[in-house]
Scaffold this motif. Sequence first.
Motif, PDB file in Angstrom:
ATOM      1  N   ILE A   1       0.837  -1.207   0.000  1.00 19.52           N
ATOM      2  CA  ILE A   1       0.000   0.000   0.000  1.00 19.52           C
ATOM      3  C   ILE A   1       0.866   1.249   0.000  1.00 19.52           C
ATOM      4  CG2 ILE A   1      -1.669   1.323   1.344  1.00 19.52           C
ATOM      5  CD1 ILE A   1      -2.886  -1.025  -0.121  1.00 19.52           C
ATOM      6  N   SER A   2       1.977   1.212   0.710  1.00 23.96           N
ATOM      7  CA  SER A   2       2.895   2.348   0.707  1.00 23.96           C
ATOM      8  C   SER A   2       3.423   2.619  -0.695  1.00 23.96           C
ATOM      9  CB  SER A   2       4.060   2.087   1.661  1.00 23.96           C
ATOM     10  OG  SER A   2       5.063   3.080   1.511  1.00 23.96           O
ATOM     11  N   SER A   3       3.801   1.567  -1.410  1.00 22.63           N
ATOM     12  CA  SER A   3       4.299   1.748  -2.778  1.00 22.63           C
ATOM     13  C   SER A   3       3.235   2.362  -3.667  1.00 22.63           C
ATOM     14  CB  SER A   3       4.747   0.398  -3.347  1.00 22.63           C
ATOM     15  OG  SER A   3       5.847  -0.120  -2.642  1.00 22.63           O
ATOM     16  N   GLN A   4       2.003   1.853  -3.571  1.00 18.54           N
ATOM     17  CA  GLN A   4       0.913   2.389  -4.384  1.00 18.54           C
ATOM     18  C   GLN A   4       0.645   3.854  -4.042  1.00 18.54           C
ATOM     19  OE1 GLN A   4      -1.917  -0.857  -3.235  1.00 18.54           O
ATOM     20  NE2 GLN A   4      -2.429  -0.807  -5.403  1.00 18.54           N
ATOM     21  N   ALA A   5       0.549   4.134  -2.746  1.00 18.95           N
ATOM     22  CA  ALA A   5       0.188   5.481  -2.306  1.00 18.95           C
ATOM     23  C   ALA A   5       1.277   6.490  -2.639  1.00 18.95           C
ATOM     24  CB  ALA A   5      -0.091   5.482  -0.808  1.00 18.95           C
ATOM     25  N   GLN A   6       2.530   6.125  -2.415  1.00 18.47           N
ATOM     26  CA  GLN A   6       3.618   7.054  -2.728  1.00 18.47           C
ATOM     27  C   GLN A   6       3.724   7.296  -4.222  1.00 18.47           C
ATOM     28  OE1 GLN A   6       7.345   7.168  -0.367  1.00 18.47           O
ATOM     29  NE2 GLN A   6       6.728   5.127   0.330  1.00 18.47           N
ATOM     30  N   THR A   7       3.479   6.270  -5.021  1.00 17.43           N
ATOM     31  CA  THR A   7       3.499   6.447  -6.468  1.00 17.43           C
ATOM     32  C   THR A   7       2.408   7.422  -6.901  1.00 17.43           C
ATOM     33  OG1 THR A   7       4.382   4.217  -6.794  1.00 17.43           O
ATOM     34  CG2 THR A   7       3.333   5.267  -8.691  1.00 17.43           C
ATOM     35  N   ALA A   8       1.207   7.261  -6.331  1.00 21.34           N
ATOM     36  CA  ALA A   8       0.111   8.180  -6.647  1.00 21.34           C
ATOM     37  C   ALA A   8       0.439   9.596  -6.187  1.00 21.34           C
ATOM     38  CB  ALA A   8      -1.179   7.699  -6.000  1.00 21.34           C
TER      39      ALA A   8
ATOM     40  N   ALA B   1       3.439  10.949  -5.911  1.00 23.50           N
ATOM     41  CA  ALA B   1       4.438  11.509  -6.820  1.00 23.50           C
ATOM     42  C   ALA B   1       3.812  11.876  -8.159  1.00 23.50           C
ATOM     43  CB  ALA B   1       5.576  10.509  -7.019  1.00 23.50           C
ATOM     44  N   ALA B   2       2.910  11.034  -8.648  1.00 19.26           N
ATOM     45  CA  ALA B   2       2.282  11.276  -9.957  1.00 19.26           C
ATOM     46  C   ALA B   2       1.392  12.509  -9.950  1.00 19.26           C
ATOM     47  CB  ALA B   2       1.478  10.056 -10.378  1.00 19.26           C
ATOM     48  N   THR B   3       0.782  12.798  -8.805  1.00 16.15           N
ATOM     49  CA  THR B   3      -0.163  13.913  -8.725  1.00 16.15           C
ATOM     50  C   THR B   3       0.456  15.185  -8.146  1.00 16.15           C
ATOM     51  OG1 THR B   3      -0.929  13.213  -6.517  1.00 16.15           O
ATOM     52  CG2 THR B   3      -2.096  12.317  -8.430  1.00 16.15           C
ATOM     53  N   GLY B   4       1.719  15.152  -7.841  1.00 22.95           N
ATOM     54  CA  GLY B   4       2.361  16.344  -7.285  1.00 22.95           C
ATOM     55  C   GLY B   4       1.881  16.685  -5.891  1.00 22.95           C
ATOM     56  N   GLY B   5       1.599  15.643  -5.094  1.00 26.35           N
ATOM     57  CA  GLY B   5       1.219  15.863  -3.693  1.00 26.35           C
ATOM     58  C   GLY B   5      -0.256  16.070  -3.471  1.00 26.35           C
ATOM     59  N   ARG B   6      -1.114  15.561  -4.384  1.00 29.39           N
ATOM     60  CA  ARG B   6      -2.564  15.763  -4.258  1.00 29.39           C
ATOM     61  C   ARG B   6      -3.322  14.464  -3.993  1.00 29.39           C
ATOM     62  NH1 ARG B   6      -4.045  16.949  -9.169  1.00 29.39           N
ATOM     63  NH2 ARG B   6      -1.981  17.023 -10.112  1.00 29.39           N
ATOM     64  N   TYR B   7      -2.644  13.467  -3.461  1.00 27.57           N
ATOM     65  CA  TYR B   7      -3.287  12.172  -3.222  1.00 27.57           C
ATOM     66  C   TYR B   7      -3.570  11.980  -1.730  1.00 27.57           C
ATOM     67  CZ  TYR B   7      -4.066   7.180  -2.851  1.00 27.57           C
ATOM     68  OH  TYR B   7      -4.616   5.963  -2.559  1.00 27.57           O
ATOM     69  N   HIS B   8      -4.722  11.366  -1.434  1.00 32.57           N
ATOM     70  CA  HIS B   8      -5.144  11.114  -0.057  1.00 32.57           C
ATOM     71  C   HIS B   8      -5.546   9.643   0.057  1.00 32.57           C
ATOM     72  CE1 HIS B   8      -5.559  15.555   0.515  1.00 32.57           C
ATOM     73  NE2 HIS B   8      -5.728  15.467  -0.791  1.00 32.57           N
ATOM     74  N   LEU B   9      -4.918   8.939   0.973  1.00 28.63           N
ATOM     75  CA  LEU B   9      -5.138   7.500   1.111  1.00 28.63           C
ATOM     76  C   LEU B   9      -6.164   7.207   2.198  1.00 28.63           C
ATOM     77  CD1 LEU B   9      -4.460   4.507   0.621  1.00 28.63           C
ATOM     78  CD2 LEU B   9      -2.573   4.768   2.256  1.00 28.63           C
ATOM     79  N   GLY B  10      -7.243   6.545   1.817  1.00 30.61           N
ATOM     80  CA  GLY B  10      -8.249   6.105   2.781  1.00 30.61           C
ATOM     81  C   GLY B  10      -8.166   4.605   2.993  1.00 30.61           C
ATOM     82  N   LEU B  11      -8.212   4.200   4.249  1.00 32.87           N
ATOM     83  CA  LEU B  11      -8.182   2.786   4.628  1.00 32.87           C
ATOM     84  C   LEU B  11      -9.467   2.426   5.347  1.00 32.87           C
ATOM     85  CD1 LEU B  11      -4.541   2.652   6.028  1.00 32.87           C
ATOM     86  CD2 LEU B  11      -5.298   1.830   3.793  1.00 32.87           C
ATOM     87  N   ALA B  12      -9.786   1.143   5.365  1.00 35.69           N
ATOM     88  CA  ALA B  12     -11.021   0.689   6.009  1.00 35.69           C
ATOM     89  C   ALA B  12     -10.796  -0.681   6.627  1.00 35.69           C
ATOM     90  CB  ALA B  12     -12.159   0.622   4.996  1.00 35.69           C
ATOM     91  N   LEU B  13     -11.659  -1.038   7.555  1.00 37.60           N
ATOM     92  CA  LEU B  13     -11.621  -2.376   8.133  1.00 37.60           C
ATOM     93  C   LEU B  13     -12.236  -3.397   7.188  1.00 37.60           C
ATOM     94  CD1 LEU B  13     -12.670  -1.576  11.807  1.00 37.60           C
ATOM     95  CD2 LEU B  13     -10.395  -2.193  10.977  1.00 37.60           C
TER      96      LEU B  13
ATOM     97  N   VAL C   1       5.579   5.920   4.807  1.00 39.39           N
ATOM     98  CA  VAL C   1       5.302   7.120   4.013  1.00 39.39           C
ATOM     99  C   VAL C   1       6.073   8.333   4.529  1.00 39.39           C
ATOM    100  CG1 VAL C   1       3.034   6.274   3.312  1.00 39.39           C
ATOM    101  CG2 VAL C   1       3.217   7.749   5.331  1.00 39.39           C
ATOM    102  N   GLU C   2       6.489   8.313   5.789  1.00 42.25           N
ATOM    103  CA  GLU C   2       7.211   9.463   6.337  1.00 42.25           C
ATOM    104  C   GLU C   2       8.717   9.324   6.225  1.00 42.25           C
ATOM    105  OE1 GLU C   2       5.884  10.353  10.277  1.00 42.25           O
ATOM    106  OE2 GLU C   2       3.990  11.241   9.564  1.00 42.25           O
ATOM    107  N   THR C   3       9.227   8.096   6.262  1.00 39.69           N
ATOM    108  CA  THR C   3      10.687   7.914   6.265  1.00 39.69           C
ATOM    109  C   THR C   3      11.191   7.058   5.112  1.00 39.69           C
ATOM    110  OG1 THR C   3      10.733   5.889   7.624  1.00 39.69           O
ATOM    111  CG2 THR C   3      10.580   7.999   8.799  1.00 39.69           C
ATOM    112  N   GLY C   4      10.316   6.343   4.442  1.00 36.22           N
ATOM    113  CA  GLY C   4      10.762   5.457   3.371  1.00 36.22           C
ATOM    114  C   GLY C   4      11.351   4.157   3.857  1.00 36.22           C
TER     115      GLY C   4
ATOM    116  N   VAL D   1       2.060  11.088   2.337  1.00 37.89           N
ATOM    117  CA  VAL D   1       0.664  10.798   2.003  1.00 37.89           C
ATOM    118  C   VAL D   1      -0.204  10.872   3.252  1.00 37.89           C
ATOM    119  CG1 VAL D   1      -0.928   9.078   1.077  1.00 37.89           C
ATOM    120  CG2 VAL D   1       1.389   9.279   0.133  1.00 37.89           C
ATOM    121  N   PRO D   2      -1.301  11.647   3.240  1.00 37.52           N
ATOM    122  CA  PRO D   2      -2.217  11.666   4.389  1.00 37.52           C
ATOM    123  C   PRO D   2      -2.889  10.304   4.545  1.00 37.52           C
ATOM    124  CG  PRO D   2      -2.618  13.527   2.909  1.00 37.52           C
ATOM    125  CD  PRO D   2      -1.720  12.587   2.188  1.00 37.52           C
ATOM    126  N   LEU D   3      -2.986   9.843   5.789  1.00 38.05           N
ATOM    127  CA  LEU D   3      -3.604   8.554   6.097  1.00 38.05           C
ATOM    128  C   LEU D   3      -4.951   8.804   6.760  1.00 38.05           C
ATOM    129  CD1 LEU D   3      -0.509   6.653   7.576  1.00 38.05           C
ATOM    130  CD2 LEU D   3      -1.204   6.913   5.168  1.00 38.05           C
TER     131      LEU D   3
END
Length: 305
Positions: free
Chosen positions: A72-79, A81-93, A125-128, A154-156
């Motif tokens: 999930i970190s790889s997916q979220a960080q890629t998104a 980077a692709a959007t120039g810092g406009r991606y927000h990651l939502g998680l659920a149970l 997402v904060e330290t890699g 990425v905001p969690l």
Amino acid sequence: MTIGVALPLHNRIDPTVQLTREAHEFGLRSAWFGQTFAYDSPSLAAIVGREVPGLHVGTAAIPVFGRHPLLISSQAQTAQAATGGRYHLGLALGTKHLTETGFGIPYERPITRLREFLTALRQLVETGSAEFHGELLTATTPLPATVPGAEPPVPLLVAAMAPQALRASGELADGILPLLAGPRALAEHIVPAVTAAAEAADRPAPRIVAFVPGVVTADVEAVRQTATETLAFYEQFPSYQRVIGLSGAIRAADLAVIGDEDTVAAEVRRYREAGATEVVFTATDLGGEADRRRTWKLLGELANA
């Protein structure tokens, strides 16, 4: 307050991109995508964010069961980077039925899994990198896990509404994504709980991204009937049954905002007064294309008022 919309996932990618362009042209600030067994929502968000500069994009939300923080970190960080810092990651149970039927894994100790998932993911997402060994999850990085350009971190966000999930989200996430939680439930139960947990953990005030089904329409009765049929899906789940009741409603459709521009604008104000920092309208297509565009036009005006 920012205002966005959640988009259905039944379109092909190109029409979805066109819809989000339309949302941006109306003045909406964000577009959100769910996660089922079809599209990969971070990939879709990355495509949309790349194609529609200035629009924030997010997923709402990816179940933590059947996933791993490293992936999930790889997916979220890629998104990100692709959007120039406009991606927000939502998680659920997620749900017991979909988890056990789809993935063939037991739906056990969901709050522990959520806590461990968020702890490991925050490191990534904060330290890699990560060095996490929990009861249910292990996440370590023998190779770097940083994606160049994935800034800011990425905001969690978590689709949390029940007490334990709210506590975990306040302590470990950046905010929550409540759905079908009306102003009463937000003000009296949800916002106080997650805010208190964040304060106790010495974290910033959490974002409250309220997902609200709603349509601007002249045919209130017909759209209400469609909403009753469409939203009944949520009534089978205890977490939604609980929050619907806390909102003072009986059916999920009772929480759908349906009416003219003045009616919908007043309800948006009620959510803001209840503590929502952002409002995302969902199910805006319940009344057809003309009503959807009418709804988006109003929401864009409210977002820029």
